[in-house]
Enzyme design. Structure first.
Site, PDB file in Angstrom:
ATOM      1  CG  ASP A 198      -2.289   0.629   0.899  1.00 43.03           C
ATOM      2  OD1 ASP A 198      -2.301   1.833   0.582  1.00 43.03           O
ATOM      3  OD2 ASP A 198      -3.324  -0.062   0.957  1.00 43.03           O
ATOM      4  CG  HIS A 272      -4.441   2.081  -2.111  1.00 37.66           C
ATOM      5  ND1 HIS A 272      -4.504   2.646  -0.862  1.00 37.66           N
ATOM      6  CD2 HIS A 272      -5.709   2.112  -2.592  1.00 37.66           C
ATOM      7  CE1 HIS A 272      -5.751   2.983  -0.583  1.00 37.66           C
ATOM      8  NE2 HIS A 272      -6.505   2.691  -1.636  1.00 37.66           N
ATOM      9  CD  GLU A 348     -10.109   3.965  -0.765  1.00 32.22           C
ATOM     10  OE1 GLU A 348     -11.015   4.149   0.066  1.00 32.22           O
ATOM     11  OE2 GLU A 348      -8.908   3.814  -0.439  1.00 32.22           O
TER      12      GLU A 348
END
Length: 629
Positions: A198, A272, A348
């Site tokens: 991440d 990410h 995201e």
């Protein structure tokens, strides 16, 4: 008189035995339980027998689990002469499947029969829960080592029963991960979703790309609330972090397999990816240097669910070097993990940098696509081909539906159940893990008491989850999992605090028939497991004992409503700046109209005359802020 006394003692002994038999506190609830009379007494010198070689490891594991707390020297041996017998069926019992088992306890012996290793392992876990709580002791202790006579037939509702552990935001050592696997395996979870990469750390060694761990696994040291931390300074030391070598991963994977847990690795792309870009900035659109993020505010979130990244954290989908990079990554990941899936994230993903990049615009023109969002579909299609070449299947968060994915892709529905419903209707396999029921990083009790995060989720709400939505063909729902994101979880002990008891509730959702689910019954069993965790020293939350306080406004008046998750609690409160106890005003279940003035509501819960919940103190301004929440 003697005859009457003997009769009284006989009835007393019978009722005690009956009461012991009724104290069956198994989580998750088995499919069928038939309680019998009497009990089995475990004694030193007994043995644990197994009929086939593949059952040996379960027998040895059970012997160790029993020997430590009892101080006995039970031995595992092949044959059928043991007081505890583990049997792999010669002919499969179709009813119980691969992971089911039948447990028979009589006063003379215990037998666990199953079609395969997995069933024996889960039968062992159920048997251990039938022993007194002292079985969880880490050293020899005294107890009545008896098991109530019982017959249990059990098998899972869903094939996918998972917990996700995020090790990017905070690194957990391989031994901590193994310990976590032990705890979830007790409750018949069979998948550990390992979130390995991440923005905040790259945790897996990729030998062909050494900078991923030389640079991407480490960040500057910061304290304070995640998201409010100071930006890294150029040249600042990066002591905080860690990663798993190939050998570490092989060791953890084998350890998990011995407990019927398959590890699902996640490499989160194309968003990410800040830790990867810190190591290889040329893979971004801007190619600007970035740092592994220590928990700063690197994005702006808007009320409609959209957001803007202030620092680039996305791989460039138009750059062929990105796919060469991913091929190297997934080559090594595929070799290390036998799980048929590799999780590729997909959530995201901010596309603002793509929209401004000439290479991305040229690719969109070449593909004849008008919306930059569709580039994610192209990217995921390329990634899926890379995985297929390595014999793996793609699974990702529900954003992978945006821009189109192949029919073979599997979807994890996290933004509620909507994505899962859409995916199932399109014929995709689905794992249900919605924030509304399954996010274990959310606060689980009173927000003014719990470590703060942006949402909360109570155990009772998790328990109410139904993974198969109305109108969806159940054959597409593989199961579900709980997700433990670790922005605010720096230690294993706090990870357990956040995991339990909600993971116990979800274990029952994913394993047990929905027809047997009953919150009040589960709550009693949950409290019995609190006692077991006290002995094993595994942390858990007691937020279920705290009062739930809701507010509204009616005719200009502030109205307070109070209740509890656990039945049978008494709620006491004060509004006169005194500390509440069992002699204060007892809540009668009716809405309370708060008088005008600078008033603080103080609330505490009691059971059987003893305090059991946390003290909650809310000023009028606090109460007004939560109107309608």
């Amino acid at each position: 008189m003697k005859k009457l006394l003997l009769l009284f003692l006989s009835l007393l002994i019978f009722n005690i035995g009956k009461a012991q038999n009724s104290a069956v506190n198994i989580i998750p609830q088995p499919v069928e339980i038939r309680q019998l009379s009497g009990s089995f007494q475990l004694k030193n010198g007994q043995s644990i027998s197994f009929n086939k070689a593949e059952a040996r490891s379960v027998a040895e594991m059970l012997a160790q689990r029993l020997n430590v707390p009892t101080g006995f020297s039970l031995k595992a041996q092949q044959g059928n002469a043991g007081a505890i017998q583990l049997i792999i069926n010669e002919n499969d019992d179709v009813k119980i499947g691969k992971e089911g088992y039948i447990l028979n306890v009589s006063p003379q012996k215990i037998t666990i029969s199953a079609n395969a290793f997995a069933g024996l392992f889960y039968g062992m876990q159920t048997l251990l829960q039938l022993f007194p709580k002292e079985i969880e002791s880490k050293k020899a202790t005294k107890a009545n080592w008896s098991v109530p006579a019982i017959k249990i037939t059990d098998y899972p509702r869903f094939v996918w029963r998972g917990i996700m552990l995020d090790v990017s935001r905070h690194f957990f050592t391989k031994n901590e991960v193994k310990d976590y696997i032990d705890q979830i395996a007790k409750y018949k979870y069979n998948t550990l979703h390992w979130h390995l990469t991440d923005d905040n750390g790259w945790r897996i060694e990729i030998k062909s790309l050494p900078k991923l761990t030389q640079i991407g696994a480490w960040r500057v040291a910061r304290t304070g609330h995640f998201g409010d931390r100071e930006e890294p300074k150029e040249g600042e030391p990066t002591p905080y972090g860690g990663f798993y070598t190939h050998e570490d991963i092989k060791e953890v994977v084998q350890y998990a397999q011995e407990r019927n847990v398959s590890i699902l690795p996640e490499i989160d792309v194309p968003g990410h990816s800040m830790a990867a870009l810190a190591a290889y900035p040329e893979l971004s659109c801007t190619k600007q240097k970035v740092h592994v993020n220590p928990g700063t505010a690197f994005s702006e979130w808007y009320g409609n669910g959209t957001f803007k990244m202030l620092v680039e954290n996305t791989l460039n989908p138009s750059d062929e070097k990105v796919y060469e990079f991913l091929d190297k990554v997934f080559t090594e990941v595929a070799q290390l993990f036998p799980n048929p899936y590799i999780h590729v994230g997909g959530d995201e993903c901010y596309k603002g940098y793509w929209a401004q990049d000439a290479g991305c615009q040229a690719l969109m023109k070449k593909l004849n696509i008008r919306h930059v969002e569709d580039l994610q579909g192209y990217f995921m299609g390329r990634v899926e081909k890379i995985l297929e070449a390595k014999g793996k299947k793609l699974i990702g968060w529900d954003e992978i539906l945006e821009g189109g994915i192949s029919p073979k892709a599997t979807v994890m529905s996290w933004r509620g159940v909507k994505g899962g419903i859409e995916a199932a209707h399109l014929g995709h396999d689905v794992v249900m893990t919605p924030t509304t029921f399954a996010y274990l990083d959310y606060m689980q009790g009173e927000p003014t008491i719990e470590p703060p995060i942006y949402a909360y989720l109570r155990t009772k709400k998790s328990y109410s989850f139904e993974p198969v939505p109305d109108g969806v063909d159940a054959k597409y729902i593989l199961g579900g999992q709980g997700n433990l994101w670790t922005e605010q979880i720096p230690t294993l002990r706090h990870a357990y605090y956040m995991t339990f008891p909600r993971a116990w509730a979800l274990a029952e959702v994913y394993w047990s028939p929905k027809e047997v689910k009953n919150w009040d019954n589960f709550a009693k069993r949950m409290e019995a497991h609190f006692q077991r965790n006290d002995i094993s020293e595994i942390n858990y939350s007691k937020a279920v004992y705290d009062a739930i306080i809701r507010t509204s406004r009616k005719n200009g008046k502030l109205i307070i409503e109070m209740e509890s998750e656990i039945a049978g609690l008494d709620i006491y409160y004060t509004i006169d700046d005194t500390m509440p106890d069992q002699f204060s005003t007892k809540h009668d279940g009716k809405p309370l109209e708060l008088p005008e003035g600078n008033i603080t509501l103080r609330v505490v819960t009691y059971r059987n005359g003893k305090p059991i919940g946390h003290l909650i103190a809310l000023k009028r301004t606090d109460l007004e802020r939560r109107i309608g929440r």
